[in-house]
Design a protein around this motif. Structure first.
Motif, mmCIF file in Angstrom:
data_model
loop_
_atom_site.group_PDB
_atom_site.id
_atom_site.type_symbol
_atom_site.label_atom_id
_atom_site.label_comp_id
_atom_site.label_asym_id
_atom_site.label_seq_id
_atom_site.Cartn_x
_atom_site.Cartn_y
_atom_site.Cartn_z
ATOM 1 N N SER A 164 17.447 0.068 -2.891
ATOM 2 C CA SER A 164 15.856 0.907 -1.361
ATOM 3 C C SER A 164 14.995 -0.236 -1.677
ATOM 4 N N THR A 165 14.218 0.435 0.119
ATOM 5 C CA THR A 165 12.726 0.064 -0.479
ATOM 6 C C THR A 165 12.405 1.319 1.026
ATOM 7 N N ILE A 166 11.046 1.240 1.184
ATOM 8 C CA ILE A 166 10.214 2.360 1.736
ATOM 9 C C ILE A 166 9.120 2.179 2.013
ATOM 10 N N ASN A 167 8.696 1.610 3.646
ATOM 11 C CA ASN A 167 7.151 2.082 3.488
ATOM 12 C C ASN A 167 6.722 2.385 3.471
ATOM 13 N N VAL A 168 4.557 3.174 2.322
ATOM 14 C CA VAL A 168 4.486 3.879 2.446
ATOM 15 C C VAL A 168 3.088 3.115 2.590
ATOM 16 N N GLY A 169 2.854 4.272 4.191
ATOM 17 C CA GLY A 169 1.896 3.540 4.916
ATOM 18 C C GLY A 169 2.249 2.517 5.050
ATOM 19 N N THR A 170 0.786 1.953 6.995
ATOM 20 C CA THR A 170 1.758 0.203 7.618
ATOM 21 C C THR A 170 0.312 -0.823 7.952
ATOM 22 N N SER A 171 -0.825 -0.144 6.793
ATOM 23 C CA SER A 171 -1.269 -1.410 7.374
ATOM 24 C C SER A 171 -2.087 -0.966 5.935
ATOM 25 N N ASP A 172 -2.976 -2.273 5.677
ATOM 26 C CA ASP A 172 -3.838 -2.964 4.395
ATOM 27 C C ASP A 172 -4.943 -1.643 4.106
ATOM 28 N N ALA A 173 -5.478 -0.003 5.510
ATOM 29 C CA ALA A 173 -5.975 1.029 4.999
ATOM 30 C C ALA A 173 -5.145 1.866 4.066
ATOM 31 N N ASP A 174 -4.138 1.226 4.481
ATOM 32 C CA ASP A 174 -3.123 2.450 2.891
ATOM 33 C C ASP A 174 -2.052 1.911 1.911
ATOM 34 N N LEU A 175 -3.623 0.162 1.717
ATOM 35 C CA LEU A 175 -2.359 -0.111 0.464
ATOM 36 C C LEU A 175 -2.514 0.310 -0.718
ATOM 37 N N ALA A 176 -1.515 0.898 -1.331
ATOM 38 C CA ALA A 176 -1.494 1.619 -2.183
ATOM 39 C C ALA A 176 -1.717 0.723 -3.785
ATOM 40 N N HIS A 177 -2.036 1.751 -4.269
ATOM 41 C CA HIS A 177 -3.456 1.538 -5.583
ATOM 42 C C HIS A 177 -2.996 2.138 -6.651
ATOM 43 N N THR A 178 -2.326 3.217 -6.842
ATOM 44 C CA THR A 178 -1.476 3.988 -8.108
ATOM 45 C C THR A 178 0.104 4.202 -8.076
ATOM 46 N N LEU A 179 0.412 4.377 -8.790
ATOM 47 C CA LEU A 179 1.865 4.943 -8.899
ATOM 48 C C LEU A 179 1.639 5.679 -10.334
ATOM 49 N N ALA A 180 3.082 6.689 -9.743
ATOM 50 C CA ALA A 180 3.430 7.432 -11.174
ATOM 51 C C ALA A 180 4.974 8.331 -10.402
ATOM 52 N N VAL A 181 5.443 8.827 -11.880
ATOM 53 C CA VAL A 181 6.741 8.930 -11.357
ATOM 54 C C VAL A 181 7.448 10.137 -12.705
ATOM 55 N N SER A 182 7.880 10.974 -11.064
ATOM 56 C CA SER A 182 8.233 12.334 -12.608
ATOM 57 C C SER A 182 9.228 13.018 -11.828
ATOM 58 N N GLY A 183 10.355 12.908 -12.569
ATOM 59 C CA GLY A 183 11.610 13.748 -12.038
ATOM 60 C C GLY A 183 12.075 13.058 -10.622
ATOM 61 N N ALA A 184 12.432 13.859 -9.486
ATOM 62 C CA ALA A 184 12.610 13.215 -8.425
ATOM 63 C C ALA A 184 11.654 13.223 -7.005
ATOM 64 N N TYR A 185 10.213 12.747 -7.787
ATOM 65 C CA TYR A 185 9.333 12.636 -7.141
ATOM 66 C C TYR A 185 8.569 11.498 -7.731
ATOM 67 N N VAL A 186 8.119 10.494 -6.564
ATOM 68 C CA VAL A 186 6.760 9.250 -6.988
ATOM 69 C C VAL A 186 5.553 9.725 -6.108
ATOM 70 N N TYR A 187 4.702 9.222 -7.298
ATOM 71 C CA TYR A 187 4.043 9.372 -6.567
ATOM 72 C C TYR A 187 2.858 8.650 -5.796
ATOM 73 N N ILE A 188 2.329 8.384 -5.266
ATOM 74 C CA ILE A 188 0.565 7.132 -5.074
ATOM 75 C C ILE A 188 0.120 7.362 -4.098
ATOM 76 N N THR A 189 -1.195 7.017 -4.970
ATOM 77 C CA THR A 189 -2.561 7.115 -4.308
ATOM 78 C C THR A 189 -2.571 5.541 -3.503
ATOM 79 N N SER A 190 -3.396 5.667 -1.813
ATOM 80 C CA SER A 190 -3.997 4.791 -1.638
ATOM 81 C C SER A 190 -5.284 4.045 -1.936
ATOM 82 N N ASP A 191 -5.266 2.590 -1.728
ATOM 83 C CA ASP A 191 -6.059 2.347 -1.739
ATOM 84 C C ASP A 191 -7.732 2.561 -0.629
ATOM 85 N N ASN A 192 -7.372 2.816 0.426
ATOM 86 C CA ASN A 192 -8.997 2.720 0.906
ATOM 87 C C ASN A 192 -8.673 4.501 2.025
#
Length: 267
Positions: free
Chosen positions: A156-184
Protein backbone atom coordinates in the motif's frame (compact mmCIF):
# COMPACT_ATOMS: atom_id res chain seq x y z
CA UNK A 1 30.56 3.50 15.44
CA UNK A 2 30.59 6.61 13.23
CA UNK A 3 31.53 7.40 9.65
CA UNK A 4 33.17 10.65 8.60
CA UNK A 5 32.12 12.04 5.23
CA UNK A 6 34.91 14.61 5.36
CA UNK A 7 37.66 12.28 6.59
CA UNK A 8 36.40 9.20 4.73
CA UNK A 9 36.90 6.86 7.65
CA UNK A 10 35.15 4.63 10.16
CA UNK A 11 35.68 5.54 13.79
CA UNK A 12 35.00 3.08 16.62
CA UNK A 13 34.46 4.53 20.08
CA UNK A 14 34.31 2.87 23.49
CA UNK A 15 31.36 4.35 25.42
CA UNK A 16 31.44 1.95 28.39
CA UNK A 17 32.02 5.14 30.38
CA UNK A 18 29.56 7.54 28.70
CA UNK A 19 31.20 10.52 30.42
CA UNK A 20 34.53 9.77 28.75
CA UNK A 21 34.11 8.20 25.29
CA UNK A 22 37.38 6.94 23.81
CA UNK A 23 38.28 6.30 20.17
CA UNK A 24 39.68 2.78 19.97
CA UNK A 25 39.88 2.19 16.23
CA UNK A 26 39.98 4.10 12.95
CA UNK A 27 39.75 2.58 9.49
CA UNK A 28 40.44 4.62 6.36
CA UNK A 29 37.81 3.91 3.72
CA UNK A 30 39.67 5.49 0.82
CA UNK A 31 38.46 8.26 -1.44
CA UNK A 32 34.70 8.66 -1.31
CA UNK A 33 31.89 9.71 0.98
CA UNK A 34 30.51 7.09 3.37
CA UNK A 35 26.89 8.08 3.79
CA UNK A 36 24.98 5.25 5.47
CA UNK A 37 25.83 2.45 7.89
CA UNK A 38 24.19 -0.44 9.73
CA UNK A 39 25.65 -2.86 12.27
CA UNK A 40 24.83 -6.50 13.01
CA UNK A 41 26.91 -8.82 15.16
CA UNK A 42 30.59 -8.53 14.31
CA UNK A 43 30.05 -6.68 11.04
CA UNK A 44 29.52 -3.10 9.89
CA UNK A 45 27.82 -2.64 6.52
CA UNK A 46 28.21 0.74 4.83
CA UNK A 47 27.85 2.42 1.48
CA UNK A 48 30.02 5.02 -0.20
CA UNK A 49 27.82 7.60 -1.90
CA UNK A 50 30.56 8.91 -4.21
CA UNK A 51 32.04 5.62 -5.35
CA UNK A 52 28.79 3.63 -5.18
CA UNK A 53 30.51 0.95 -3.14
CA UNK A 54 29.06 -1.49 -0.61
CA UNK A 55 31.57 -2.44 2.08
CA UNK A 56 31.48 -5.08 4.80
CA UNK A 57 33.84 -4.57 7.75
CA UNK A 58 34.72 -7.08 10.46
CA UNK A 59 34.84 -5.22 13.79
CA UNK A 60 35.25 -8.24 16.07
CA UNK A 61 38.47 -6.54 17.17
CA UNK A 62 37.43 -2.89 17.44
CA UNK A 63 41.05 -1.73 17.50
CA UNK A 64 41.78 -3.26 14.09
CA UNK A 65 38.68 -3.32 11.87
CA UNK A 66 39.14 -5.18 8.60
CA UNK A 67 37.32 -4.80 5.26
CA UNK A 68 36.12 -8.26 4.17
CA UNK A 69 34.06 -7.22 1.13
CA UNK A 70 34.09 -4.24 -1.21
CA UNK A 71 31.64 -4.47 -4.08
CA UNK A 72 30.14 -2.06 -6.58
CA UNK A 73 26.54 -0.92 -6.46
CA UNK A 74 24.89 0.13 -9.72
CA UNK A 75 23.35 3.13 -8.01
CA UNK A 76 23.48 6.88 -8.01
CA UNK A 77 22.37 8.32 -4.67
CA UNK A 78 22.09 6.15 -1.55
CA UNK A 79 19.65 7.67 0.95
CA UNK A 80 19.14 5.05 3.66
CA UNK A 81 20.05 1.55 4.87
CA UNK A 82 18.56 -1.11 7.13
CA UNK A 83 19.40 -4.68 8.06
CA UNK A 84 17.15 -7.59 9.05
CA UNK A 85 18.38 -11.14 9.37
CA UNK A 86 20.68 -12.03 6.49
CA UNK A 87 19.64 -9.11 4.31
CA UNK A 88 20.70 -5.49 3.94
CA UNK A 89 18.20 -3.07 2.44
CA UNK A 90 19.44 0.02 0.59
CA UNK A 91 17.41 2.84 -0.98
CA UNK A 92 18.68 4.77 -3.97
CA UNK A 93 16.86 7.97 -4.92
CA UNK A 94 18.64 8.38 -8.28
CA UNK A 95 17.43 5.05 -9.67
CA UNK A 96 14.27 5.11 -7.48
CA UNK A 97 14.86 1.60 -6.19
CA UNK A 98 15.03 -0.53 -3.07
CA UNK A 99 18.07 -2.82 -3.33
CA UNK A 100 18.10 -6.03 -1.28
CA UNK A 101 21.48 -7.67 -0.60
CA UNK A 102 22.04 -11.13 0.86
CA UNK A 103 24.88 -10.98 3.40
CA UNK A 104 24.60 -14.49 4.83
CA UNK A 105 28.21 -14.77 3.72
CA UNK A 106 29.63 -11.34 4.59
CA UNK A 107 32.66 -11.88 2.36
CA UNK A 108 30.49 -12.32 -0.74
CA UNK A 109 27.38 -10.10 -0.55
CA UNK A 110 24.90 -10.77 -3.35
CA UNK A 111 22.15 -8.47 -4.65
CA UNK A 112 19.03 -10.62 -4.83
CA UNK A 113 16.49 -8.03 -6.03
CA UNK A 114 15.82 -4.42 -6.92
CA UNK A 115 12.36 -2.95 -6.51
CA UNK A 116 11.04 0.30 -7.97
CA UNK A 117 9.97 2.87 -5.35
CA UNK A 118 9.06 6.51 -5.94
CA UNK A 119 12.23 8.50 -5.10
CA UNK A 120 12.98 6.75 -1.79
CA UNK A 121 14.44 8.79 1.04
CA UNK A 122 13.93 7.23 4.49
CA UNK A 123 13.75 3.50 5.20
CA UNK A 124 12.76 1.36 8.18
CA UNK A 125 12.53 -2.44 8.12
CA UNK A 126 10.55 -4.25 10.79
CA UNK A 127 9.25 -7.80 10.77
CA UNK A 128 8.10 -8.62 7.22
CA UNK A 129 7.68 -5.03 5.99
CA UNK A 130 9.83 -2.22 4.66
CA UNK A 131 8.50 1.31 5.20
CA UNK A 132 9.85 3.89 2.75
CA UNK A 133 9.25 7.63 2.54
CA UNK A 134 9.39 9.54 -0.73
CA UNK A 135 12.11 12.21 -1.06
CA UNK A 136 10.01 14.41 -3.31
CA UNK A 137 6.91 16.57 -3.05
CA UNK A 138 4.36 13.77 -2.75
CA UNK A 139 5.49 12.76 0.77
CA UNK A 140 4.43 9.23 -0.05
CA UNK A 141 4.78 6.40 2.48
CA UNK A 142 5.13 3.01 0.77
CA UNK A 143 4.70 -0.28 2.64
CA UNK A 144 6.43 -3.25 1.02
CA UNK A 145 6.15 -6.92 1.95
CA UNK A 146 9.71 -8.29 2.05
CA UNK A 147 8.91 -11.72 3.52
CA UNK A 148 10.42 -13.04 0.28
CA UNK A 149 13.43 -10.77 -0.32
CA UNK A 150 13.81 -12.08 -3.86
CA UNK A 151 10.29 -10.93 -4.71
CA UNK A 152 9.21 -7.84 -2.72
CA UNK A 153 5.57 -6.81 -3.10
CA UNK A 154 4.05 -3.34 -2.73
CA UNK A 155 1.23 -3.60 -0.19
CA UNK A 156 0.00 0.00 0.00
CA UNK A 157 0.87 3.69 -0.17
CA UNK A 158 -0.42 6.76 1.63
CA UNK A 159 0.25 10.47 1.18
CA UNK A 160 1.54 12.11 4.36
CA UNK A 161 1.21 15.80 3.57
CA UNK A 162 0.37 17.34 0.24
CA UNK A 163 3.26 19.56 -0.87
CA UNK A 164 6.95 20.38 -0.41
CA UNK A 165 5.91 22.21 2.78
CA UNK A 166 5.14 18.76 4.16
CA UNK A 167 8.26 17.02 2.88
CA UNK A 168 8.93 14.10 5.24
CA UNK A 169 12.30 14.23 6.96
CA UNK A 170 12.35 11.50 9.64
CA UNK A 171 10.77 8.07 9.87
CA UNK A 172 10.38 5.68 12.82
CA UNK A 173 8.24 2.59 13.32
CA UNK A 174 7.01 0.86 16.47
CA UNK A 175 4.32 -1.78 16.61
CA UNK A 176 1.21 -0.64 14.79
CA UNK A 177 2.38 2.95 14.25
CA UNK A 178 4.69 4.89 11.96
CA UNK A 179 6.02 8.27 13.12
CA UNK A 180 6.97 10.84 10.47
CA UNK A 181 8.21 14.39 10.90
CA UNK A 182 7.98 16.97 8.14
CA UNK A 183 10.79 19.18 6.91
CA UNK A 184 9.26 22.64 6.70
CA UNK A 185 5.93 22.67 8.50
CA UNK A 186 7.42 21.14 11.67
CA UNK A 187 4.69 18.55 12.20
CA UNK A 188 4.64 15.02 13.57
CA UNK A 189 2.39 12.62 11.68
CA UNK A 190 1.30 9.34 13.26
CA UNK A 191 0.15 6.67 10.81
CA UNK A 192 -1.62 3.52 11.97
CA UNK A 193 -0.39 0.46 10.08
CA UNK A 194 -1.98 -2.39 12.03
CA UNK A 195 -3.49 -3.30 8.66
CA UNK A 196 -0.58 -2.65 6.27
CA UNK A 197 -2.94 -2.75 3.31
CA UNK A 198 -4.93 0.19 4.69
CA UNK A 199 -2.66 2.68 6.53
CA UNK A 200 -4.37 5.71 8.06
CA UNK A 201 -3.14 9.00 9.55
CA UNK A 202 -4.46 9.18 13.11
CA UNK A 203 -2.89 12.46 14.25
CA UNK A 204 -0.93 15.52 13.12
CA UNK A 205 0.86 17.50 15.84
CA UNK A 206 2.74 20.79 15.52
CA UNK A 207 6.28 20.37 16.83
CA UNK A 208 7.16 24.04 17.18
CA UNK A 209 10.72 23.38 16.03
CA UNK A 210 12.85 24.50 13.12
CA UNK A 211 14.14 21.51 11.16
CA UNK A 212 13.52 18.03 12.61
CA UNK A 213 16.40 16.13 11.04
CA UNK A 214 16.47 12.73 12.77
CA UNK A 215 14.38 10.79 15.28
CA UNK A 216 14.66 7.69 17.44
CA UNK A 217 12.05 5.68 19.34
CA UNK A 218 12.64 4.19 22.77
CA UNK A 219 9.77 2.80 24.80
CA UNK A 220 6.90 5.30 24.80
CA UNK A 221 9.12 8.21 23.74
CA UNK A 222 10.18 9.70 20.42
CA UNK A 223 13.42 11.71 20.47
CA UNK A 224 13.78 14.31 17.71
CA UNK A 225 16.83 16.44 16.98
CA UNK A 226 16.35 19.87 15.43
CA UNK A 227 19.06 21.23 13.13
CA UNK A 228 17.75 24.80 13.24
CA UNK A 229 17.26 25.25 16.98
CA UNK A 230 20.11 22.82 17.78
CA UNK A 231 18.17 20.95 20.42
CA UNK A 232 16.80 17.56 21.41
CA UNK A 233 13.03 17.30 21.87
CA UNK A 234 11.31 14.41 23.65
CA UNK A 235 7.73 13.44 22.84
CA UNK A 236 5.54 11.00 24.73
CA UNK A 237 3.73 9.03 22.01
CA UNK A 238 1.90 6.60 24.30
CA UNK A 239 -1.26 8.16 22.88
CA UNK A 240 -1.07 7.91 19.09
CA UNK A 241 -3.77 10.55 18.72
CA UNK A 242 -2.31 13.05 21.19
CA UNK A 243 1.52 13.05 21.41
CA UNK A 244 2.86 15.29 24.20
CA UNK A 245 6.13 17.22 24.36
CA UNK A 246 7.76 16.33 27.68
CA UNK A 247 11.11 18.07 27.44
CA UNK A 248 13.79 19.80 25.39
CA UNK A 249 17.56 20.05 25.73
CA UNK A 250 19.83 22.57 24.00
CA UNK A 251 22.78 20.65 22.55
CA UNK A 252 24.45 23.28 20.34
CA UNK A 253 26.36 22.60 17.17
CA UNK A 254 24.57 21.21 14.13
CA UNK A 255 23.02 17.85 15.14
CA UNK A 256 22.52 15.54 12.18
CA UNK A 257 21.97 12.08 13.65
CA UNK A 258 20.79 10.33 16.82
CA UNK A 259 21.03 6.84 18.27
CA UNK A 260 19.48 5.71 21.55
CA UNK A 261 20.74 2.75 23.59
CA UNK A 262 19.62 2.08 27.14
CA UNK A 263 19.47 5.34 29.06
CA UNK A 264 21.70 7.29 26.70
CA UNK A 265 21.22 9.19 23.44
CA UNK A 266 24.23 9.57 21.15
CA UNK A 267 24.03 12.61 18.87
Amino acid sequence: YAVGTGTDDLKIMDVSNPAVPVTVGILSLGVGAPTSMVIAGRYVYLVDGDQNKFKVIDVSNPATPVVVADSALATGSITSMAIAGSYVYVTDSASATLIIINVSNPATPVTVSTFSVTTPNKLVVTRRYAYIMDAQLTSLLSIIDISNPVNPILVSTINVGTSDADLAHTLAVSGAYVYITSDNNDALYVVKVSNPAAPAIVSTTALGTGLPSRSALFGRYLAIIDQTNNDLDLWDVASSTAPINVGSLAIGGNPISIFVAGRYAYI
